[in-house]
Write an enzyme that holds these catalytic residues in place. Structure first.
Site, PDB file in Angstrom:
ATOM      1  N   ARG A  30       0.792  -1.227   0.000  1.00 32.05           N
ATOM      2  CA  ARG A  30       0.000   0.000   0.000  1.00 32.05           C
ATOM      3  C   ARG A  30       0.827   1.280   0.000  1.00 32.05           C
ATOM      4  O   ARG A  30       0.641   2.140  -0.844  1.00 32.05           O
ATOM      5  CB  ARG A  30      -0.952   0.017   1.208  1.00 32.05           C
ATOM      6  CG  ARG A  30      -2.002  -1.048   1.142  1.00 32.05           C
ATOM      7  CD  ARG A  30      -3.221  -0.727   1.951  1.00 32.05           C
ATOM      8  NE  ARG A  30      -4.000   0.385   1.441  1.00 32.05           N
ATOM      9  CZ  ARG A  30      -5.165   0.754   1.929  1.00 32.05           C
ATOM     10  NH1 ARG A  30      -5.700   0.110   2.941  1.00 32.05           N
ATOM     11  NH2 ARG A  30      -5.822   1.783   1.434  1.00 32.05           N
ATOM     12  N   HIS A  76      -8.183  -3.294  -6.841  1.00 33.59           N
ATOM     13  CA  HIS A  76      -7.821  -2.621  -5.590  1.00 33.59           C
ATOM     14  C   HIS A  76      -9.011  -2.607  -4.632  1.00 33.59           C
ATOM     15  O   HIS A  76      -9.813  -1.659  -4.639  1.00 33.59           O
ATOM     16  CB  HIS A  76      -7.362  -1.188  -5.906  1.00 33.59           C
ATOM     17  CG  HIS A  76      -6.558  -0.555  -4.802  1.00 33.59           C
ATOM     18  ND1 HIS A  76      -5.284  -0.969  -4.483  1.00 33.59           N
ATOM     19  CD2 HIS A  76      -6.849   0.440  -3.944  1.00 33.59           C
ATOM     20  CE1 HIS A  76      -4.811  -0.244  -3.491  1.00 33.59           C
ATOM     21  NE2 HIS A  76      -5.750   0.626  -3.135  1.00 33.59           N
ATOM     22  N   TYR A 120     -17.976  14.166 -11.551  1.00 36.21           N
ATOM     23  CA  TYR A 120     -17.923  15.343 -12.424  1.00 36.21           C
ATOM     24  C   TYR A 120     -16.666  15.376 -13.306  1.00 36.21           C
ATOM     25  O   TYR A 120     -16.670  15.988 -14.360  1.00 36.21           O
ATOM     26  CB  TYR A 120     -17.954  16.629 -11.589  1.00 36.21           C
ATOM     27  CG  TYR A 120     -19.191  16.781 -10.742  1.00 36.21           C
ATOM     28  CD1 TYR A 120     -20.464  16.790 -11.318  1.00 36.21           C
ATOM     29  CD2 TYR A 120     -19.100  16.906  -9.360  1.00 36.21           C
ATOM     30  CE1 TYR A 120     -21.596  16.926 -10.529  1.00 36.21           C
ATOM     31  CE2 TYR A 120     -20.231  17.046  -8.571  1.00 36.21           C
ATOM     32  CZ  TYR A 120     -21.483  17.047  -9.171  1.00 36.21           C
ATOM     33  OH  TYR A 120     -22.607  17.184  -8.397  1.00 36.21           O
TER      34      TYR A 120
END
Length: 746
Positions: A30, A76, A120
């Site tokens: 990670r 993931h 968006y």
């Protein structure tokens, strides 16, 4: 059915093993980048997912929500916010020297504005990402491993052709370790890689002829050039960064300072903090040369303008900005990365060594794959050429056979049983045929137009090209210099297309020295009203308005402007305010709330005593609490650098009600809520330290408490009021500390 086994073990052993497993998972899977491609797993998976979705640089943008969802579902299995944040950072050119994602929409700003929601914004791969990071994935250059649920395959590392860990840098917090690698210039890094390929014995010092130092996307200046060699040799250290300041000539002979580049560490909210810090320096009169500050930054770049007074000392002001604000800051370097499956702190040379080894591994796998493809083509081409020479025989075999299996057996092994031939000569020739399985399949699939003369000629030319490629690939695979030449050629092509000039300057600069103008020491009068608004005025102003000043203010003190004001509160704390931090001016000017000048909180505590620190530290102080605890203390214990300290220790549910500087006072009178008065000598109260509670001054009922404290000097005729009845304090008999005292009858 097997009998259940119970394994007995130490709980601490299980905890230790579980925690180590968790820590290694965070470190490897990670938080830390891989030294080979310079990417963390979330970044690698996001880029690979975009590649798999076909979101290429020459294709339309796709919604980030689609990318994030697909990455999370396939590769993931963590929060969508972590994936989107990684995607956003890879698209921000002010954080990455080489953005890997082409973002469309609001992806945040250098001033700390966050990106719009993923529903968006849109994104696609940058051209360099597609060509340099993902270009050879179809040539078996890296291993593919199962994803978290073994329904998909993902690359264990991306075949990146440049040392991305240096070019884009990296930062991450793992368990017990942290990585912080600064970004570098792409062109310089490529030159360094080429130097290592040509001479593996090159030193870090020699590599710095190519890599001058970090190259931050925000520009700025590295001012400790001499420390860089040590940082690159050990992998740890501190880089001192300054913003770039230019002087522009304004109207009327006034100069203005323009900050055009900022330290990398000043990005985000720290820009706003810098503006506030400069405003505070002006407000606190550290400098009087700045008359206005404005942030005129835009998409074109940083532009923070400081308007100056006429004849301002520009050099001293610039040094003040470096010394007193984050315009000069440090970047902590810790070049930690996953190398060989484990975390390792790396030097500059070792990072490039790992990268060069990785490049040779990629090239070896790539050209072995290409060679195998060319050998397969060679086999087919040779079969087709051979077939063209005996095409009539092959047609005869095809016409005389009952099925495809018979034909294959004849072409591969010369088996003619069951095939009708026109003559014994043809059958004898057929028995000599020895095509390979692949060649026989290609002959059976060959179309008739391939027998045209021009097609046969083209096949011959293609065969020659195949043989040339085989020689070329074998030379690359068998010759170090040939492979090195190919890698260097590819690096040169990347440098030519994508390299940009350096943005960050590298130099040795002297420590910034700012000479503060010495404050002219003078006596002023401190005024604080009952609402906690405080200010200072000149002594002559106070004398002219003495009556109004004394009537309107709760505290009036004569102090030096270089002194501090001590505010002792009912919670037993002391808050210090520099007199210079207080507004100074006309009598009717508004003061400033003391809440804004120190950690004092008027909603939670009340001032018990307000005095000059200079006076307090020269005095003996007497503390009295609501529960009747008393102590004497040397005022010098309150002379500290901290703005807030515990001035005395209090018992639970107790509070400080009085702090008095002892001068001529000889006796103390404690007055309780229920009307008990106890008069005794101050000498009975012991000296204590500030972390002591003190001693009991009077015995009281549980529901009684100290209401007032009176101090008597020799000859004083003081009168106290209790429920409108006058009590002459000097007529009370003198008692002992820690007794009940005398009750006043009403």
């Amino acid at each position: 059915m097997e009998k259940e086994q119970i394994i007995r073990t130490e709980y601490s052993d299980i905890m230790q093993k579980s925690y180590i497993d968790y820590a290694m998972s965070v470190i490897i899977a990670r938080a830390l980048p891989d030294v080979r491609d310079g990417l963390k797993p979330v970044q690698r998976r996001t880029l690979y997912d975009m590649y798999e979705l076909g979101i290429r640089y020459d294709k339309p943008y796709r919604k980030c929500a689609r990318i994030v969802g697909d990455t999370m579902g396939k590769y993931h299995p963590h929060g969508d916010s972590s994936i989107y944040e990684a995607l956003v950072v890879m698209a921000q050119d002010f954080k990455k020297g080489l953005p890997l994602v082409d973002g469309h929409g609001n992806f945040g700003s250098i001033e700390g504005d966050g990106a719009a929601a993923m529903r968006y914004t849109e994104a696609r791969l940058q051209k360099i990402t597609q060509e340099v990071f993902l270009g050879d994935l179809d040539k078996d250059v890296v291993d593919f491993v199962p994803n978290f649920d073994e329904t998909e395959k993902e690359p264990s590392v991306l075949p990146v052709r440049v040392p991305n860990i240096l070019v884009n840098g990296s930062d991450g917090i793992a368990v017990g370790m942290v990585t912080s690698i600064p970004p570098h210039n792409l062109g310089e890094v490529i030159d360094a890689v080429k130097a290592v390929i040509r001479n593996n014995q090159i030193t870090n010092r020699e590599l710095m002829e190519y890599i001058k130092g970090p190259d931050f996307p925000t520009g700025g200046i590295v001012v400790n050039k001499d420390d860089l060699l040590s940082i690159y040799e050990t992998g740890v250290g501190k880089i001192r960064l300054r913003g770039r300041v230019e002087v522009e000539k304004g109207k009327g002979g006034k100069d203005r300072l323009v900050i055009t580049e900022i330290p990398y560490t000043m990005m985000g909210a720290n820009i706003g903090k810098f503006l506030n810090d400069v405003a505070n320096l002006v407000e606190n009169k550290v400098t009087t040369d700045i008359v206005d500050i404005s942030n005129q930054s835009s998409k074109e770049g940083i532009r923070i303008v400081l308007e100056l007074r006429k004849n301002a000392d520009v050099d001293n002001l610039v040094n003040m900005l470096y010394k007193k604000t984050r315009l000069e800051d440090t970047f902590g370097v810790n070049m930690l990365a996953v190398a060989g499956g484990k975390p390792e702190t790396l030097s500059l040379k070792s990072i490039i060594d790992y990268h060069v080894d990785f490049q040779f591994e990629l090239a070896t796998r790539k050209y072995r794959t290409l060679l195998n493809k060319e050998l397969a083509k060679k086999e087919i081409q040779e079969g087709l050429i051979k077939a063209c020479d005996c095409i009539d025989l092959i047609i005869e075999i095809l016409r005389g056979s009952k099925n495809q299996k018979q034909v294959k057996e004849c072409l591969v092994n010369g088996v003619t049983e069951g095939i009708k031939f026109k003559s014994k000569v043809s059958e004898k020739a057929a028995k000599t045929l020895r095509f390979t399985e692949n060649q026989a399949t290609a002959i059976l699939e060959m179309r008739l137009y391939k027998l045209i003369g021009l097609e046969i000629e083209a096949l011959m030319k293609e065969h020659e090209a195949t043989l040339a490629n085989i020689d070329k690939y074998q030379d690359i695979l068998n010759n170090y210099k040939s492979m090195a030449r190919v890698i260097i050629k590819e690096l040169d092509a990347v440098k030519k297309e994508y390299a940009v000039p350096r943005k960050t300057g590298i130099e040795n600069a002297a420590e910034a020295v700012f000479e503060e103008k010495k404050v002219e020491e003078m006596e002023v009068v401190f005024l604080m009203d009952r609402f906690g608004y405080a200010r200072t005025v000149d002594t002559s102003v106070y004398e002219r308005n003495k009556e109004a000043a004394d009537a309107e203010n709760k505290y009036v003190l004569s102090v030096m402007n270089t002194d501090k004001i001590s505010i002792l509160t009912d919670s037993g704390r002391q808050h210090l305010i520099k007199v210079l931090d207080l507004p100074y001016g006309k009598f009717r000017d508004k003061g400033k709330p003391i809440d804004n000048l120190c950690n004092y909180d008027s909603t939670k505590e009340q001032a018990v005593a307000v005095e000059s620190l200079q006076k307090l530290k020269m005095s003996i102080l007497l503390f009295t609490t609501k529960k009747g605890m008393l102590k004497q203390m040397e005022g010098s214990e309150l002379d500290v650098a901290k703005r807030a300290i515990a001035a005395t220790k209090l018992m639970d549910d107790d509070e400080l009600i009085s702090v008095e500087t002892l001068g001529e006072y000889e006796q103390i009178v404690l007055q309780t809520h229920q009307g008990f008065f106890l008069r005794f000598p101050i000498g009975e109260i012991p000296m204590k330290k500030k972390n002591a509670v003190g001693v009991r001054g009077i015995k009281m009922a549980d529901d009684d408490f100290i209401e007032k404290v009176h101090y008597l000097a020799a000859g004083d005729d003081a009168i106290a009021l209790y429920k409108e009845k006058e009590v002459h304090l000097n007529r009370l008999r003198i008692g002992k500390r820690d007794t009940k005292g005398v009750k006043t009858r009403v």
